[in-house]
Structure formats: C-alpha cells, structure tokens
Write an enzyme that holds these catalytic residues in place. Structure first.
Site, mmCIF file in Angstrom:
data_model
loop_
_atom_site.group_PDB
_atom_site.id
_atom_site.type_symbol
_atom_site.label_atom_id
_atom_site.label_comp_id
_atom_site.label_asym_id
_atom_site.label_seq_id
_atom_site.Cartn_x
_atom_site.Cartn_y
_atom_site.Cartn_z
ATOM 1 C CG MET A 1 -1.891 -1.243 1.149
ATOM 2 S SD MET A 1 -3.529 -0.974 1.957
ATOM 3 C CE MET A 1 -2.662 -0.634 3.874
ATOM 4 N N GLY A 2 2.355 1.047 -0.133
ATOM 5 C CA GLY A 2 3.212 2.214 -0.375
ATOM 6 C C GLY A 2 3.723 2.990 1.004
ATOM 7 C CB ALA A 3 3.686 4.759 3.199
ATOM 8 C CG HIS B 1 7.028 -1.975 2.179
ATOM 9 N ND1 HIS B 1 6.778 -0.792 2.810
ATOM 10 C CD2 HIS B 1 5.837 -2.444 2.231
ATOM 11 C CE1 HIS B 1 5.540 -0.790 3.218
ATOM 12 N NE2 HIS B 1 4.864 -1.811 2.830
ATOM 13 C CB SER C 1 3.042 2.358 6.020
ATOM 14 O OG SER C 1 3.534 1.581 5.080
HETATM 15 P P1 AMP Z 1 1.389 -2.908 3.225
HETATM 16 O O1 AMP Z 1 2.211 -1.865 2.504
HETATM 17 O O2 AMP Z 1 1.521 -2.373 5.027
HETATM 18 O O3 AMP Z 1 0.105 -3.304 3.015
HETATM 19 O O4 AMP Z 1 2.415 -4.160 3.250
HETATM 20 C C1 AMP Z 1 3.047 -4.549 2.095
HETATM 21 C C2 AMP Z 1 3.854 -5.800 2.382
HETATM 22 O O5 AMP Z 1 4.877 -5.614 3.186
HETATM 23 C C3 AMP Z 1 3.249 -7.111 3.332
HETATM 24 O O6 AMP Z 1 3.336 -8.444 3.060
HETATM 25 C C4 AMP Z 1 3.458 -6.666 4.794
HETATM 26 O O7 AMP Z 1 3.467 -8.026 5.560
HETATM 27 C C5 AMP Z 1 4.789 -6.554 4.479
HETATM 28 N N1 AMP Z 1 5.519 -5.631 5.583
HETATM 29 C C6 AMP Z 1 4.848 -4.496 6.285
HETATM 30 N N2 AMP Z 1 5.945 -4.394 7.182
HETATM 31 C C7 AMP Z 1 6.999 -5.059 7.291
HETATM 32 C C8 AMP Z 1 8.213 -5.276 7.937
HETATM 33 N N3 AMP Z 1 8.436 -4.516 8.888
HETATM 34 N N4 AMP Z 1 8.905 -6.145 7.391
HETATM 35 C C9 AMP Z 1 8.703 -7.233 6.403
HETATM 36 N N5 AMP Z 1 7.726 -6.963 5.788
HETATM 37 C C10 AMP Z 1 6.628 -5.912 5.900
#
Ligand code: AMP
Length: 292
Positions: free
Chosen positions: A30-32, A37, A190
């Site tokens: 979802m960015g940021a 990521h 994020s």
């Molecule tokens: P999001 O942008 O929050 O939807 O996350 C996108 C992907 O990044 C998802 O698979 C999350 O589980 C992963 N993610 C988010 N935070 C972390 C982190 N601290 N370490 C590893 N992967 C992450």
C-alpha cells in the site's frame, strides 16, 4: 523501472517478459515504503527474473474510514526507493481501475476464510480480510505471478493468502519474508510515520514483551510454568506500559492461529499483539520457537 497504471498496460509489459522466458515475482503493497517492503522486494529478486511491485491503498480493507484518510501516500519517494532496489515494474492503479464504477464487480474472489476471519485481526477488524482477499485476488489475476512475497509482520494475512491460493488453486508459490525491525526492535510499519517521538518509544513495549515471552517459552519448554501464566504476564506488562492501549495479546499455533495449548509443539508457537499508541493501531508478532 516501468510504471503502469492500467491492467492492460501491465499485461502488455508482463507478456513481453514471459515471451522472453522470464519468471515473475510479485510484492503487493500500500506504499509509504520502508526497509521492510524493500527486504521483500530484494527477496523477490532472488526468486524470479523480474519483480513487480504494486502500490494501491485498497479502500475495501479499511474498516476505519479515518485510518484510510490518514494513510500516508508519499508516492515520489516510493518510486525512488523502488528504483534503488531494481524493481522492474510498478503497478500503480487508481481506485477506478481496480473497482470500476459500472458496479459490475465479479464476486469470484469470495472464499470462506473460516476461523481466520473470526480471530485476532479478523475479529477486531470486521471485513478487513474480505477486502484483502478481494484486492489480492484481483491483483493476482492482473499480474499472474509465479511467486508472491508477503511479510511475516502480517502473519494472519499470509495464512489468508495461503488459503486463497489453495481454494482457488492458483499456480503461485507463496513466500513469507521476516519482519524488518528498527535497531531498537520496533517493527517497521508505514503507520509508524504517524507516531510522535514519545509514541515510538512507548511502542517498544510490543516487541519487548514479545522478546520476553520468547524467553519465557524457552523456560516453559523445560517444564517451568504454564502457557496461561505466560499469557497473563504478557497482558499485564502491556496493560501497564505507559501510552499503550492493549487490544489483544495471544499465544497461538502459527499454522492455524487457534489458541496454543500445553500440547502445542514449541516450534509452532507464535505470540501476536495489537495495541494502540498515539492514536495509531500497531500489530506485531514473534515466532517463539526456542530453537529459532
Ligand atoms: P503494506 O504496505 O503494509 O500493505 O505491506 C505490504 C507488504 O509488506 C505486506 O506483505 C506486509 O506484511 C509487508 N511488511 C510490512 N511491514 C513489514 C516489515 N516490517 N518487515 C517485512 N515485511 C513487512
């Protein structure tokens, strides 16, 4: 890096790659973007020839409209970060591209999530995983990846996607990447951007309690105490932590997310926590295998 905004543009680019015999890995976000990521994108590039990242703040998975409104969207910085890790394609659709206004939404993404939708995040965020499944299925259909990489940070989401892949019999290899943390242990997210300096300090209570729980589990494995005692201790610590408002702490079997019992194998134990700090909802988890 190719930046495409439409499913058609994406298909054309990916058809080109496939015609050249390339294997494709996909990391939905979802960015940021942060180092968490980027670690998934780096992992993805070791698993396939071409890496696709999507950035889409999916409205249907937000059960809290305020959270959706406040979700950070620093797209220019995200593009710089994606370039820095050699991402091949950024899929950056508008909401209308994923949810056409015609209202002719096909429902073929609907699956039964069973218990996963009733415990922990499923229970606390009604409709969240339905929204996740809806968008990830649409993205999977658009990208058609060989491999998809998700983060352990959202462990329950990984199990939901595993279930989606199984139920829809998708030919996608699902890979989970470990949670990337700040040096002090705070799980990168994020949403951390919205924490004040004090909030960032207070939020450490989550990872610290998980770390202490892991030590206690090693002790439990040696025959000392019970899981019920370990649960209570963690809850007490989190409830007493300044600035932290605890939503749940759970000790579960990591394959099912059902409550762990004294019979659960230590290697299957996971601790999961959700709490509010500074008006921001944070989650974290830790696999508690004493041999890990
Ligand atoms: P999001 O942008 O929050 O939807 O996350 C996108 C992907 O990044 C998802 O698979 C999350 O589980 C992963 N993610 C988010 N935070 C972390 C982190 N601290 N370490 C590893 N992967 C992450």
């Amino acid at each position: 890096m190719n930046i495409v905004k439409t499913k058609k543009g994406l298909r054309e680019k990916l058809d080109e790659f496939r015609a050249q015999g390339h294997k494709i890995a996909f990391v939905p976000t979802m960015g940021a973007l942060h180092e968490g990521h980027l670690s998934l994108l780096n992992k993805a590039s070791t698993l396939a020839d071409k890496v696709v990242c999507s950035i889409f703040v999916n409205p249907t998975q937000f059960n809290d409209p305020e959270d959706l409104k406040k979700y950070p969207r620093p797209i220019e910085n995200d593009i710089v970060l994606l370039e820095s890790v050699g991402c091949d394609v950024l899929f950056l659709p508008e909401v209308e591209e994923m949810y056409p206004a015609s209202g002719e939404e096909d429902k073929d993404w609907e699956i039964d999530l069973g218990v996963l939708d009733q415990v922990l995040e499923g229970k606390e965020r009604p409709g969240h995983f339905k929204g996740v499944v809806q968008i990830v299925y649409k993205l999977f259909k658009a990208v058609n990846p060989d491999v998809a990489v998700f983060g352990q940070k959202d462990l329950q989401q990984v199990l939901v996607i595993e279930s989606l892949i199984r139920q829809k019999q998708l030919p996608i290899q699902l890979v989970m990447g470990p949670t990337k943390r700040e040096e002090n242990g705070l799980a990168m997210s994020s949403r951390n951007i919205r924490l004040s300096d004090i909030g960032k300090q207070q939020a450490l209570a989550l990872s610290q309690t998980l770390a202490r729980t892991k030590t206690r589990i090693a002790d439990w494995q040696k025959g000392n105490g019970t899981l019920a005692e370990i649960r209570v201790k963690a809850e007490e610590e989190l409830k007493a932590a300044p600035g932290v408002s605890l939503e749940y702490f759970a000790l579960c079997d990591r394959k099912t997310l059902l409550d762990a019992t004294e019979e659960t194998a230590p290697k299957d134990l996971v601790g999961l926590v959700a709490a509010w700090v500074d008006g921001v909802r944070l989650i974290d988890n830790s696999i508690l295998d004493p041999d890990d």
